[in-house]
Design an enzyme around this catalytic site. Structure first.
Site, mmCIF file in Angstrom:
data_model
loop_
_atom_site.group_PDB
_atom_site.id
_atom_site.type_symbol
_atom_site.label_atom_id
_atom_site.label_comp_id
_atom_site.label_asym_id
_atom_site.label_seq_id
_atom_site.Cartn_x
_atom_site.Cartn_y
_atom_site.Cartn_z
ATOM 1 N N THR A 28 39.400 -112.367 49.013
ATOM 2 C CA THR A 28 40.243 -112.951 47.968
ATOM 3 C C THR A 28 41.656 -112.379 48.000
ATOM 4 O O THR A 28 42.639 -113.101 47.825
ATOM 5 C CB THR A 28 39.631 -112.700 46.580
ATOM 6 O OG1 THR A 28 38.228 -112.939 46.656
ATOM 7 C CG2 THR A 28 40.222 -113.627 45.547
ATOM 8 N N ARG A 36 34.325 -122.829 44.383
ATOM 9 C CA ARG A 36 33.990 -123.522 43.143
ATOM 10 C C ARG A 36 34.835 -123.113 41.946
ATOM 11 O O ARG A 36 34.622 -123.591 40.845
ATOM 12 C CB ARG A 36 32.512 -123.286 42.807
ATOM 13 C CG ARG A 36 31.581 -123.883 43.844
ATOM 14 C CD ARG A 36 30.140 -123.725 43.401
ATOM 15 N NE ARG A 36 29.210 -123.912 44.504
ATOM 16 C CZ ARG A 36 28.836 -125.079 44.997
ATOM 17 N NH1 ARG A 36 29.300 -126.191 44.467
ATOM 18 N NH2 ARG A 36 27.993 -125.148 46.004
ATOM 19 N N VAL A 106 33.182 -116.731 56.527
ATOM 20 C CA VAL A 106 33.297 -117.525 57.759
ATOM 21 C C VAL A 106 34.730 -117.463 58.292
ATOM 22 O O VAL A 106 35.161 -118.343 59.028
ATOM 23 C CB VAL A 106 32.863 -118.992 57.502
ATOM 24 C CG1 VAL A 106 31.373 -119.053 57.181
ATOM 25 C CG2 VAL A 106 33.670 -119.624 56.361
ATOM 26 N N HIS A 124 26.571 -116.605 57.925
ATOM 27 C CA HIS A 124 26.836 -118.002 57.579
ATOM 28 C C HIS A 124 27.765 -118.673 58.590
ATOM 29 O O HIS A 124 28.333 -119.731 58.322
ATOM 30 C CB HIS A 124 27.399 -118.112 56.161
ATOM 31 C CG HIS A 124 26.397 -117.731 55.101
ATOM 32 N ND1 HIS A 124 26.741 -117.295 53.848
ATOM 33 C CD2 HIS A 124 25.045 -117.702 55.137
ATOM 34 C CE1 HIS A 124 25.630 -117.012 53.154
ATOM 35 N NE2 HIS A 124 24.602 -117.250 53.920
ATOM 36 N N CYS A 135 23.120 -129.599 71.569
ATOM 37 C CA CYS A 135 22.951 -128.633 72.661
ATOM 38 C C CYS A 135 23.593 -127.306 72.258
ATOM 39 O O CYS A 135 24.011 -127.129 71.122
ATOM 40 C CB CYS A 135 23.541 -129.176 73.967
ATOM 41 S SG CYS A 135 25.342 -129.187 74.061
ATOM 42 N N CYS A 157 30.702 -133.855 71.585
ATOM 43 C CA CYS A 157 30.418 -132.722 72.466
ATOM 44 C C CYS A 157 30.768 -133.089 73.898
ATOM 45 O O CYS A 157 30.290 -134.103 74.406
ATOM 46 C CB CYS A 157 28.945 -132.349 72.363
ATOM 47 S SG CYS A 157 28.435 -131.093 73.557
ATOM 48 N N ASN A 223 32.087 -104.583 43.499
ATOM 49 C CA ASN A 223 32.349 -105.989 43.171
ATOM 50 C C ASN A 223 33.053 -106.093 41.828
ATOM 51 O O ASN A 223 32.857 -105.262 40.949
ATOM 52 C CB ASN A 223 31.034 -106.786 43.132
ATOM 53 C CG ASN A 223 31.256 -108.279 43.285
ATOM 54 O OD1 ASN A 223 32.066 -108.710 44.108
ATOM 55 N ND2 ASN A 223 30.574 -109.070 42.490
ATOM 56 N N ILE A 241 38.920 -104.792 45.077
ATOM 57 C CA ILE A 241 38.237 -104.308 46.284
ATOM 58 C C ILE A 241 39.233 -103.725 47.284
ATOM 59 O O ILE A 241 38.969 -102.691 47.898
ATOM 60 C CB ILE A 241 37.424 -105.452 46.910
ATOM 61 C CG1 ILE A 241 36.233 -105.777 45.991
ATOM 62 C CG2 ILE A 241 36.940 -105.097 48.310
ATOM 63 C CD1 ILE A 241 35.514 -107.057 46.328
#
Ligand SMILES: [Zn+2]
Length: 256
Positions: A28, A36, A106, A124, A135, A157, A223, A241
């Site tokens: 963040t 969300r 990600v 993830h 494949c 692909c 957190n 953090i």
């Protein structure tokens, strides 16, 4: 909170094998929007949320075309840089304490900050790569986006002709069993489990925290809001953090 950060720091100092689990909260401060929240990606753009469901993605060419177009024009996270929180975990690796870094993110910011590829498990997946849904073809996202910019609206692909998708785990897709097993093993093997920037609400990876505790490890949670497993933790540290994690990992001085 200074007390909690100091206690967490002592536990890191005493630990030999630290397994870390990170979530969106560590990114963040790099300016990454959440999904969300009021300004979240999906709040502003519901089509992006539909595209994150694997069944919709596979069955609806319009969803895929608009998804590729958005990525190609957006340079979504192009200017996002790692922050001091990421640097703190690089410092943990340099001290020889990092056993495994499991991330729900990600964004590849841990690797870009300097953590070793072989110590990072992207449970993830990653948006910076693409993979074929049939494949085992895999390539950089930029290569696919170059094809989109050159006129291919839904680039297939190059190996088998089926669909390409960002190499993330979409809703409706299973986690990579090898990655999950590796994460769970690292939870068993560590003597300290450090959960950062996650509410520990996403199953099954959140269960690595209680697995670690059951296996005798200490649990430190960092957190900004309460998590599912605060009651299991030896220490819970709130606050920013990017400010507290460098202190906990020994990159910044206590109270400095
Ligand atoms: Zn393929």
């Amino acid at each position: 909170m200074v007390y909690a950060a100091a206690a967490a720091r002592r536990m890191v100092d005493a630990a030999e094998r630290v397994t870390v689990l990170t979530g969106a909260g560590i990114s963040t401060d790099s300016g990454l929007p959440d999904f969300r929240g009021p300004k979240g990606l999906w709040t502003r753009d519901p089509a992006a949320e539909r595209a994150s469901n694997i069944d919709v993605y596979v069955s609806d060419p319009d969803v895929r075309r608009s998804n590729w177009a958005r990525r190609a024009e957006g340079a979504l996270w192009a200017d996002v840089e790692p922050n001091r929180g990421h640097e703190a975990l690089v410092h943990l690796e340099r001290r020889g304490k990092l056993h495994l870094l499991i991330t729900q993110n990600v964004d590849e910011l841990h690797q870009r900050a300097g953590n070793s590829e072989e110590l990072v498990v992207e449970i993830h997946g990653t948006t910076r790569k693409v993979q074929c849904l049939a494949c085992d073809y895999r390539d950089e996202m930029e290569a696919a986006l170059a094809r989109v910019r050159a006129g291919e609206e839904d680039p297939p692909c190059p190996r088998c002709g089926w669909l390409l998708k960002a190499a993330t785990v979409s809703f409706g897709q299973s986690l990579n069993p090898v990655d999950l097993a590796r994460a769970e093993r690292a939870a068993v093997e560590c003597d300290l489990f450090l959960a950062v920037g996650t509410t520990l609400a996403v199953s099954p990876i959140n269960m690595t925290a209680p697995i670690a505790v059951r296996s005798g490890a200490r649990l430190v949670i960092v957190n900004g809001e309460p998590t599912e497993f605060d009651s299991l933790a030896d220490v819970v540290v709130g606050g920013s953090i990017s400010e507290v994690l460098p202190v906990i990992c020994g990159l910044a001085a206590l109270g400095g």
